[in-house]
Motif scaffolding. Structure first.
Motif, PDB file in Angstrom:
ATOM      1  N   LYS A   1      47.253  44.989  32.413  1.00 19.61           N
ATOM      2  CA  LYS A   1      48.201  45.931  32.323  1.00 19.61           C
ATOM      3  C   LYS A   1      49.157  46.072  33.569  1.00 19.61           C
ATOM      4  CE  LYS A   1      45.769  50.195  33.053  1.00 19.61           C
ATOM      5  NZ  LYS A   1      45.342  51.361  32.570  1.00 19.61           N
TER       6      LYS A   1
ATOM      7  N   ARG B   1      43.743  44.832  26.261  1.00 17.72           N
ATOM      8  CA  ARG B   1      45.252  44.453  26.747  1.00 17.72           C
ATOM      9  C   ARG B   1      45.188  45.228  28.283  1.00 17.72           C
ATOM     10  NH1 ARG B   1      49.154  42.665  22.975  1.00 17.72           N
ATOM     11  NH2 ARG B   1      47.777  42.428  21.002  1.00 17.72           N
TER      12      ARG B   1
ATOM     13  N   LYS C   1      51.708  39.341  24.378  1.00 18.28           N
ATOM     14  CA  LYS C   1      52.525  39.396  23.158  1.00 18.28           C
ATOM     15  C   LYS C   1      51.953  38.484  22.258  1.00 18.28           C
ATOM     16  CE  LYS C   1      56.001  36.018  24.725  1.00 18.28           C
ATOM     17  NZ  LYS C   1      57.589  36.057  24.825  1.00 18.28           N
TER      18      LYS C   1
ATOM     19  N   LYS D   1      52.734  42.422  29.999  1.00 26.53           N
ATOM     20  CA  LYS D   1      52.219  42.460  28.674  1.00 26.53           C
ATOM     21  C   LYS D   1      51.655  41.580  27.987  1.00 26.53           C
ATOM     22  CE  LYS D   1      55.743  46.540  28.487  1.00 26.53           C
ATOM     23  NZ  LYS D   1      56.684  47.265  27.797  1.00 26.53           N
TER      24      LYS D   1
END
Length: 670
Positions: free
Chosen positions: A600, A596, A606, A604
């Motif tokens: 960054k 991730r 999800k 974000k």
């Protein structure tokens, strides 16, 4: 009058004799060293290199009859030197009445040049000598045997197109033992010559300008139907001998031969991310303290056929079969029996894709000289191999013809040969149509994998209905996207095409209707913008014959939208109630392993829901109302290090790909 394999003893005798000692006594130390190096090369069957070293001594010793003799003998084994061989040997015969071996090599030369009557006449005359040594008699009788076979087979040539693979693959050096990828766009082979790692080395692999080259593994790629310049397989080559001998049907395992002392063993290298890893000795009972050096794996990867000199055979090298154990090792080794194996050498087995035909090389049976190619059919009724059949002239020659392999679809054969007209030493050749005794019962699934209609490299896993283990993992070609999967007919299979971001596409393939027949099916798979297929498995029923009707996942919409640019130009700024756009970055069973940190600074990541079978979707936390806004952010995501990211959408909470929305005509009222 020893055959090549026995010439170590012949040269040892000559070098220790008073006559030879007196001839070389006045030679310089350098010339003596060159002569000894040539003898060693000759006894290793490296005729061309031995010839060149002998020939280099002519400038200083042009009248030396023994030097002319050994040079002429070397030339017997070189197709482009036969006229010189005959001239040199006849000169020795006329001037050196004490040379008792020259007639044997003249007879051998006549045999190699298809002058079988002359070879028989001279060999039979030599056999009338009541004082002939038993080993010499055996060699002459073998030459007579070859010549009689050659005389018969030469009169009825077979029809086949035999094509030298040409430059840049074949050179004046040695190329042999080809193995071909399922899509026939990669060829891996053994090379020995000027490009070998380490250059000229001695027997201890130390640099030596009077030494020889070791074997290396080379690979060449085909682009737009043209072979590109080969290169050494750096991850597997060493300064020692490294030889490629076979490829698993799915192309994931490369089998390698390595010397261990005076013998040799079989190793295997696993491909990972497009590269072959370190070679490991094949586990189980295939390797022994004796020599093992050729293998072929069955299509289901449960059997390996191999050559070995282990005790208990019928003589020389024999062919064996081993079966795979539950732990992945190999055991239950069995000799293929006296229908296949003879008191002479058998080598280089290749089992056809349907396991019904064995192709191999033999110096026995009715060979016309050295190793010939043979086929034998499997008799299902009595579980035995039929009597082998010689593939005939001009496929077989009076020289070595070895290492025959079939293309995945069984239509072409590849092999190596030292035949006349080559580039030099052994060359690689292709035969079309392939020579096989029986009609192949196999199903070929082939096609192209693309991403947004651009060639895409990916894994294609195959499983058999009712079997918990994978049948094999194939891979599409990175340059063309092409793939070929060969499957024994009569079973049901699942083919899974993998995409890291978009997820898998599955085809359930039934071959039950072609159990005793041959079939081809074209399946094209496209991931991305132009993809119209849902992610539900597609069912494909294969029927006998060549079916060029595509099971395709290409664009097929009624709005004339053929690219991302079309969609953006027509509907980029349009807003539709309930329609939101997102950026999908991954589809994975292990979302916790996703890196991730790459995005960054932008957003974000999800949870985007479950695709199927526990495959979880990951999307960015930003949503957009127009395609233009989503596309602008997509460019940032890709630039940040997620090049496979793409736009997806939700309409009234239901996930869709853009192409699904096109088919649903959600923009038509706009």
């Amino acid at each position: 009058m020893k055959k090549l394999i026995y010439l170590v003893l012949f040269f040892a005798f000559i070098q220790s004799s008073h006559a030879q000692d007196s001839q070389t006594k006045s030679w310089s130390a350098e010339d003596k060293q060159t002569f000894e190096a040539a003898n060693k090369l000759f006894n290793k069957r490296f005729y061309a290199q031995a010839y060149e070293k002998y020939k280099s001594l002519f400038a200083s010793h042009e009248n030396d009859l023994f030097l002319k003799f050994v040079t002429g003998v070397s030339a017997v084994y070189l197709n482009d030197k036969h006229e010189e061989a005959e001239s040199l040997l006849n000169e020795v015969k006329a001037k050196d009445k004490k040379n008792k071996d020259v007639d044997y090599y003249l007879a051998l030369l006549f045999h190699k040049t298809y002058q079988f009557d002359k070879a028989l006449e001279l060999a039979n005359a030599l056999l009338t000598n009541p004082k002939i040594a038993p080993e010499d008699k055996a060699e002459l009788e073998r030459l007579v045997f070859f010549s009689k076979n050659g005389k018969e087979i030469y009169q009825t040539p077979v029809e086949a197109r035999i094509e030298n693979l040409g430059s840049p693959i074949n050179t004046e050096n040695a190329e042999y033992a080809p193995v071909v990828s399922p899509d026939e766009e990669t060829i891996i082979y053994t090379y020995r010559g000027k490009e070998s790692m380490g250059g000229l080395v001695d027997e201890n692999n130390k640099p030596n300008p009077k030494g020889d080259y070791n074997e290396d593994i080379f690979v060449a790629k085909k682009v737009d139907k043209v072979w590109q310049t080969p290169s050494g397989l750096a991850e597997l080559n060493s300064i020692d001998n490294d030889a490629a001998i076979a490829l698993s049907p799915d192309g994931e395992l490369l089998f390698i031969f390595k010397y261990t002392g005076d013998n040799g063993d079989i190793y295997v290298s696993h491909r990972d991310n497009g590269k072959y890893g370190p070679a490991e000795k094949l586990a189980g009972d295939i390797n022994s303290p004796s020599w093992e050096g050729s293998v072929s794996m069955s299509t289901d990867q449960k059997k390996i056929y191999f050559a070995s000199e282990r005790p208990g055979g019928f003589g020389g090298k024999d062919l064996y079969v081993a079966t795979k154990n539950e732990d992945g090792s190999w055991g239950n080794v069995k000799n293929l029996g006296d229908k296949i194996n003879t008191k002479y050498d058998e080598d280089a087995p290749f089992i056809s894709p349907d396991s019904r035909t064995l192709v191999f090389s033999s110096e026995g049976h009715n060979s016309i000289g050295d190793f010939d190619l043979f086929t034998s059919d499997w008799n299902k009724a009595d579980s035995s191999w039929a009597a082998p059949k010689n593939l005939g002239y001009p496929i077989n020659t009076t020289d070595d013809d070895l290492f025959y392999v079939l293309s995945a679809d069984g239509k072409r054969g590849y092999f190596s040969s030292a035949r006349k007209g080559g580039k030099g030493d052994q060359d690689l050749y292709m035969i079309e149509p392939a020579i096989a005794a029986k009609k192949t019962f196999i199903t070929i699934i082939k096609g192209k994998v693309t991403e947004n209609l651009v060639p895409y490299e990916t894994d294609i896993t195959v499983s058999v209905e009712g079997d918990s283990k994978n049948y094999g993992t194939y891979r599409s070609n990175p340059e063309s996207g092409n793939f070929v999967v060969n499957l024994p007919s009569g079973k049901n299979y699942k083919l899974t095409f993998y995409h890291e971001v978009l997820g898998d596409k599955i085809f359930n393939v039934s071959t039950e209707q072609v159990e005793d027949d041959y079939a081809e099916k074209l399946v094209n798979v496209n991931f991305g913008m132009s993809d119209t297929a849902t992610f539900n498995p597609q069912n494909v029923v294969i029927k006998p014959g060549v079916d060029t009707g595509k099971v395709a996942t290409a664009s097929n919409n009624t709005n004339n939208i053929t690219s991302e640019g079309d969609l953006l130009s027509k509907y980029g700024s349009v807003k539709i109630a309930g329609l939101k756009y997102y950026i999908q970055v991954a589809a994975t069973v292990s979302p916790e392993k996703y890196n991730r940190s790459v995005l960054k600074k932008l957003c974000k990541i999800k949870d985007g829901g479950i695709l199927r079978d526990n495959i979880k979707l990951l999307i960015t936390d930003k949503e957009f109302e127009t395609l233009n806004d989503a596309n602008a952010f997509l460019k940032e995501v890709r630039a940040a290090g997620q090049p496979d990211a793409f736009i997806t959408a939700k309409l009234n909470g239901q996930r869709y790909y853009l192409v699904d929305l096109i088919k649903m005509k959600v923009w038509d009222s706009k």
